[in-house]
Motif scaffolding. Structure first.
Motif: not given
Length: 697
Positions: A295-297, A301-302, A376-381
């Protein structure tokens, strides 16, 4: 009497055991079992009393038999409470009530058969309907239940016809406990030592009643110890205890293999599953994909909303993953904000990419958490077996590499492993190793670039860390600083730099040189550490350095990542005299309202604006606006990257306060700084050579 007291003691202990268990595990099944054994306790307690009158005797008999009947109903309900089902309990309660009424009129010695037939008919209807509507049973078990009901009813009708209603009570009890046994056989999906013991005990309990009637018919029942007939009850109790212990073990195993927050499998479970899947795929020649998602950034958020909101977001991410991975996929939470998806039996890599695209799309919908709307956005590999790795460790490492590459590219995207990523990852790993070793071997150097007032008077020095590679020479900071931040090395690197600056200041002081402030760049990782200010002050105290001789530069974007903590650290250090500057101003984002409240002394205009300040379509007006804004906030304005006289003239005209660049001086080694300190002024700036101007500062 002794036997009854022993039974009461044992059953009482069982009831207390289940009640104690219910306090810790308040499940409907344990509640039903606790109530059932309490009813058995009532049954045995009633046998202790021997009233002198017939009415009292009749009430005790009905109470004792009613408790046995009610216990069977409660045990029946417990089977479906365990499965989480909510059957219609009205039918078994009505059937049990009919059975108790039958016992009552039999105890009252009613001779006419009509009430018995009516009660039997009502009970038959209720139990037949109950067998048909009980949820989750297979056709075979349902058929056996109906057969058992029919057999018990047939025996009951036979006793009524032949005037042996007292035997009919045994038929009722036998039928009830046989139905409970068959129901447990159908609802306990996992046959274990506990379930087998319970089912066996219930079957034996059901067999007790016809066996007792048969022994009575033969006239041998008096020779049999009363405790013999109670043995099945203890089998049932022992089996129930075993079931609770087995479920505790299963729950502990589940917790050890699953994430408590999201309920998804954890890393340990996925690692085992991945090894097994790869072995099967290797034998069958199929493809397997491992998808890593971060999850990006999420830290932002926390820090902004608190960990409760962060946890709610992670739970929602877990829920959104499940519908999009299909029957071939398994999602797991690896730790923190990182998730993984294992896909089996793939026809091609496009399937994995489609799953990744669907997951990213699913995460785009805003999350509602405690009255906050979170996007939310996310980085995926993605890495695929066998192309990107032949074993679990390699596959996982490559998926991680692709994911981190996607994150560095801005996030909110997926990348599949490729030879290019492999090369970049390999180079980064090699550089990480060298960066680590350099902290021990002393391969780092500190160069100092002077900053001058617009008049040409020396203002301060900026400490620039350099890494000297034995083969590559000086390594660009853009290469190793990013790796240090990513691999957790930036904090020890920053500590080394501060110690080196302090030692150098003391060396210059010992040489009798004028005191000068030295500025150093601070990473967002450092400035947001709760102990940053404390560690800095400890270093300054150790070296006996005046805090006013230290300056710190931090980019505006980095500062805004966790503004509350960054502000706290800046205020603590500024209070003792350390000067702060906002670096690369204009290239990121910041809140001017917050900037006005921070104890910052200067703004540093990024070199990209200075490069084009003299062009007709350049950045003159932007620099003018920044200078005016800085002065209105009471801040000094620094221009970096000044490389020619024309830029210097423009900045003097705009009222810029401090100049830094190759026009005045390129970064100097520590040995070259004393000359600058002794001169103090640079009245005649030098036009830099082309080779100097392209040097990375």
């Amino acid at each position: 009497m002794q036997n009854e007291l022993l039974d009461i003691t044992i059953i009482g202990c069982l009831a207390l055991l289940f009640a104690s268990t219910y306090r810790k595990r308040a499940t409907p099944m344990v509640r039903s079992w606790t109530l059932g054994w309490a009813l058995i306790l009532v049954h045995f307690t009633a046998l202790l009393f021997h009233p002198a009158n017939a009415v009292g005797q009749g009430l005790l008999i009905v109470t004792s038999l009613g408790a046995l009947i009610a216990c069977s109903i409660v045990f029946l309900i417990a089977a479906f409470a365990r499965e989480g089902e909510r059957p219609n309990i009205l039918l078994p309660i009505l059937g049990g009530s009919a059975a108790i009424v039958f016992c009552a009129i039999q105890t009252a010695d009613v001779r006419t058969p009509i009430p018995y037939f009516v009660i039997t008919g009502i009970g038959a209807l209720c139990w037949t309907a109950c067998c048909l509507q009980l949820p989750g049973l297979s056709t075979a078990i349902r058929s056996l239940l109906i057969i058992a009901c029919c057999a018990a009813m047939s025996w009951l009708l036979w006793t009524i016809v032949h005037g042996q209603e007292d035997v009919g009570v045994s038929a009722i009890l036998s039928g009830l406990y046989l139905c409970v046994a068959l129901t447990y056989l159908g609802t306990f999906r996992r046959l274990s030592g506990g379930t087998v013991t319970v089912i066996f005990g219930l079957l034996a309990w059901a067999a007790v009643f016809p066996a007792a009637e048969f022994c009575n018919h033969l006239g041998i029942i008096a020779r049999i110890s009363p405790e013999f007939w109670n043995v099945p009850k203890y089998f049932v109790a022992f089996g129930m205890i075993l079931i609770l212990l087995e479920e505790e073990i299963l729950a502990a195993n589940h917790q050890a293999r699953h994430d408590r927050l999201t309920g998804l499998p954890n890393r340990g479970w996925l690692e085992d599953q991945l090894r097994h899947t790869l072995q099967t795929a290797g034998e069958q020649g199929t493809q397997v994909a491992l998808i890593c998602l971060d999850v990006d950034r999420f830290k932002q958020i926390n820090d902004t909303y608190g960990h409760t909101i962060g946890d709610a977001c992670l739970q929602e991410v877990g829920r959104r993953l499940k519908p999009h991975i299909g029957a071939k996929g398994t999602a797991a939470r690896i730790g923190g904000e990182e998730f993984s998806i294992l896909l089996q039996d793939l026809a091609n890599t496009l399937e994995a990419e489609q799953v990744a695209a669907n997951v990213l799309l699913a995460l785009q919908a805003p999350i509602q958490a405690h009255n906050y709307t979170i996007e939310l956005t996310a980085s995926v590999g993605i890495s695929v077996f066998p192309t990107d790795g032949q074993d679990a460790a390699t596959l996982w490492r490559n998926a991680d590499s692709a994911m981190y590459r996607a994150k560095r590219a801005g996030g909110n995207q997926f990348l599949s492993m490729s030879p290019e990523i492999a090369i970049l990852t390999s180079e980064a790993n090699v550089m990480e190793l060298f960066v680590r070793q350099a902290l021990k071997t002393g391969a780092y150097e500190v160069h100092y670039q002077p900053l001058y007032k617009i008049s040409g008077e020396l203002h301060s020095l900026e400490a620039l860390i350099r890494l000297r590679h034995p083969e590559q020479g000086l390594v660009s900071p853009q290469r190793f600083i990013a790796i240090a931040e990513e691999r957790g090395l930036i904090v020890p690197l920053g500590e080394w730099l501060l110690n080196e600056i302090c030692e150098q200041l003391n060396r210059w002081k010992s040489a009798g040189l004028p005191a000068v402030r030295v500025d150093m760049n601070i990473s967002p990782v450092q400035i947001t550490r709760p102990d940053f200010a404390t560690s800095v002050l400890e270093v300054l105290t150790t070296h006996r350095i005046d805090p006013r001789l230290i300056g710190m530069e931090i980019t505006e974007t980095a500062m805004m990542r966790n503004l509350p903590e960054a502000s706290r650290q800046i205020e603590l250090l500024a209070a003792v005299g350390i000067a702060f500057s906002i670096d690369d101003f204009g290239t990121g984002y910041s809140s001017l309202g917050q900037l006005d409240k921070l104890p910052v002394q200067s703004l540093k205009i990024d070199r990209t604006f200075i490069d084009r300040i003299c062009l007709s379509d350049g950045t003159y007006s932007i620099v003018d606006a920044v200078v005016r804004m800085g002065h209105s906030l009471g801040l000094s304005v620094v221009a970096e990257g000044v490389e020619d006289h024309e830029q210097w003239a423009c900045l003097r005209h705009l009222g810029c306060d401090i100049i830094q660049g190759f026009l005045f001086s390129k970064p100097l080694q520590a040995s070259d700084v004393p000359a600058q300190l002794q001169d103090g002024l640079k009245t005649t700036p030098v036009q830099p050579k082309i080779t100097d101007r392209i040097h990375v500062a």
